[in-house]
Design an enzyme around this catalytic site. Sequence first.
Site, PDB file in Angstrom:
ATOM      1  N   LYS A   1       0.796  -1.229   0.000  1.00  0.00           N
ATOM      2  CA  LYS A   1       0.000   0.000   0.000  1.00  0.00           C
ATOM      3  C   LYS A   1       0.827   1.276   0.000  1.00  0.00           C
ATOM      4  CE  LYS A   1      -4.095  -1.818  -0.098  1.00  0.00           C
ATOM      5  NZ  LYS A   1      -5.079  -1.487  -1.114  1.00  0.00           N
TER       6      LYS A   1
HETATM    7  C1  LIG Z   1      -2.311  -7.138   3.599  1.00  0.00           C
HETATM    8  C2  LIG Z   1      -3.161  -6.832   2.407  1.00  0.00           C
HETATM    9  N1  LIG Z   1      -3.458  -7.806   1.548  1.00  0.00           N
HETATM   10  C3  LIG Z   1      -4.215  -7.585   0.464  1.00  0.00           C
HETATM   11  C4  LIG Z   1      -4.765  -6.363   0.205  1.00  0.00           C
HETATM   12  C5  LIG Z   1      -5.640  -6.167  -1.016  1.00  0.00           C
HETATM   13  O1  LIG Z   1      -5.062  -5.347  -1.969  1.00  0.00           O
HETATM   14  P1  LIG Z   1      -5.953  -4.433  -2.902  1.00  0.00           P
HETATM   15  O2  LIG Z   1      -6.671  -3.453  -2.018  1.00  0.00           O
HETATM   16  O3  LIG Z   1      -5.014  -3.729  -3.810  1.00  0.00           O
HETATM   17  O4  LIG Z   1      -6.902  -5.288  -3.637  1.00  0.00           O
HETATM   18  C6  LIG Z   1      -4.515  -5.342   1.097  1.00  0.00           C
HETATM   19  C7  LIG Z   1      -5.159  -4.066   0.905  1.00  0.00           C
HETATM   20  O5  LIG Z   1      -5.592  -3.425   1.828  1.00  0.00           O
HETATM   21  C8  LIG Z   1      -3.688  -5.567   2.204  1.00  0.00           C
HETATM   22  O6  LIG Z   1      -3.412  -4.590   3.091  1.00  0.00           O
END
Ligand SMILES: Cc1ncc(COP(=O)(O)O)c(C=O)c1O
Length: 478
Positions: A44
């Site tokens: 992020k």
């Molecule tokens: C640890 C983690 N895994 C997966 C995701 C999912 O990613 P995306 O929001 O880009 O789909 C996030 C997003 O908040 C995350 O913080």
Amino acid sequence: MDAHESLLELIGNTPLVRLRTPSDGRGAPVYAKLEYLSAGGSVKDRIGLRMIEEAERSGALRPGGTVVEATSGNTGAGLAMVAAAKGYRMIVVLPDKSSAEKVNTLRAYGAEVVVRPGGLPLEHPEHILNVAAGIAERTPGAWFAGQYGNPANPEAHYLTTGPEIWRQTGGRVTHLVSCVGTGGTISGTGRYLKEASGGRVRVIGADPAASVYSGGDGRPYFVEAAGRFRHPETVDDSWPDSYQREVVDEVLPIRDRDSLTTIRRLAREQGLLVGGSAGTALAAALRVAAGLGPEQLVVAILPDSGRQYLSKYFNDQWMLRQGFLDGDPAVARVGDLLPAARRAEPLPYLHHHAPVGEALAVLRERQGTGADPVVPAGPAPVGPGRQPTSMELAGAVSLAQLEAALAAGRAAVTDRVGDHLGEPLPVFGAGEGAAAALAELSGRGCGTAVVLADGHAVGLVGAGELAVLAGAEPKQGR
Ligand SMILES: Cc1ncc(COP(=O)(O)O)c(C=O)c1O
């Protein structure tokens, strides 16, 4: 000098590392993209930087301004890090269930933290998204980042994550596996890789099995930050604009147990300490790779580090209590009381909107053993095959307690049972030792407990049953 002029140059550009897979010469190699090696520790960071810089370019965020976001997780940290580095004020709205580590990380970056109850329907004015939007509206110079609908989210991955993977694999990548939360990672990275490969790269979502993205009913699950939960009272569950579904070829449901055992093994066997959603992505990637040939190449995006989850997924006691570990087969275990046939019976459970009159009928039916009957209650929908998760055991009602409330005029048969809940019942994982569970139950002065398997309530056990089981120790061979 071999140095960077700004921390912001250390966002992204994460390494790709080959994992050892159960290979007997078959299956495709699996490479992991280690997002925890970005400056702020997660995937992020990329969108924290891109969303803020786009807001600066458009004039929505000006010097001295305030960044506002609603998030329990890594996006808050990514934005807070970039805001600190660039000198902006940052306000993050969080649900009250957020771990202390996550709240403290935000505070450490100087962010102001506003806590609101979690688990509310999207339409509720106190839902964190509505609270954050309100703060942004009322605060002069404030800008709401809005990762779910901000095009800079998928764009960050189109411009960085995708090109990195293409370059790092020398264009040999054939399959991309990623979790879907806001959808930004999979949409941006997937779109880039499809374009670069002339449509050859297959894009696969990895999703907690209960999440709506892979066809689940949206009930709670234990892998944080991936998938999409849907509150039973949410009326309009429109999926985020950041999730561009046309980029995704298929979405694989992965059970919580598989996600969590995958990361525990990865840490012990390969020295990679990653978070729960990384386990979801990896479990899916291994499944995909097993069906391919050695000339193909799978890349899995591992979004963050396991250090944020030491008190949960990497804590044996937590895993055992939630029923994710099988426990010591040499002792009698709580789950031994619940043979498959009894587990298949619906758990006595009351929906919190059920009338008190219905609760009385359920409790009276359970009368007869001498003990005061007690039944857990909460927001989970009830019905065959629908076992509530431990997160949906909001409280419990006992016959004696309800009858006393009715007699005293504190309750009416038409009231909602949710307005008369006592403390939740103690919970034990099916793999926990029966003797230790009995000692804990007695210590808490309770006569009944809920048994959990894979985080779901599969039955009730009484202290008497536990005592019989514990008395039978040590158990002979198994
Ligand atoms: C640890 C983690 N895994 C997966 C995701 C999912 O990613 P995306 O929001 O880009 O789909 C996030 C997003 O908040 C995350 O913080």
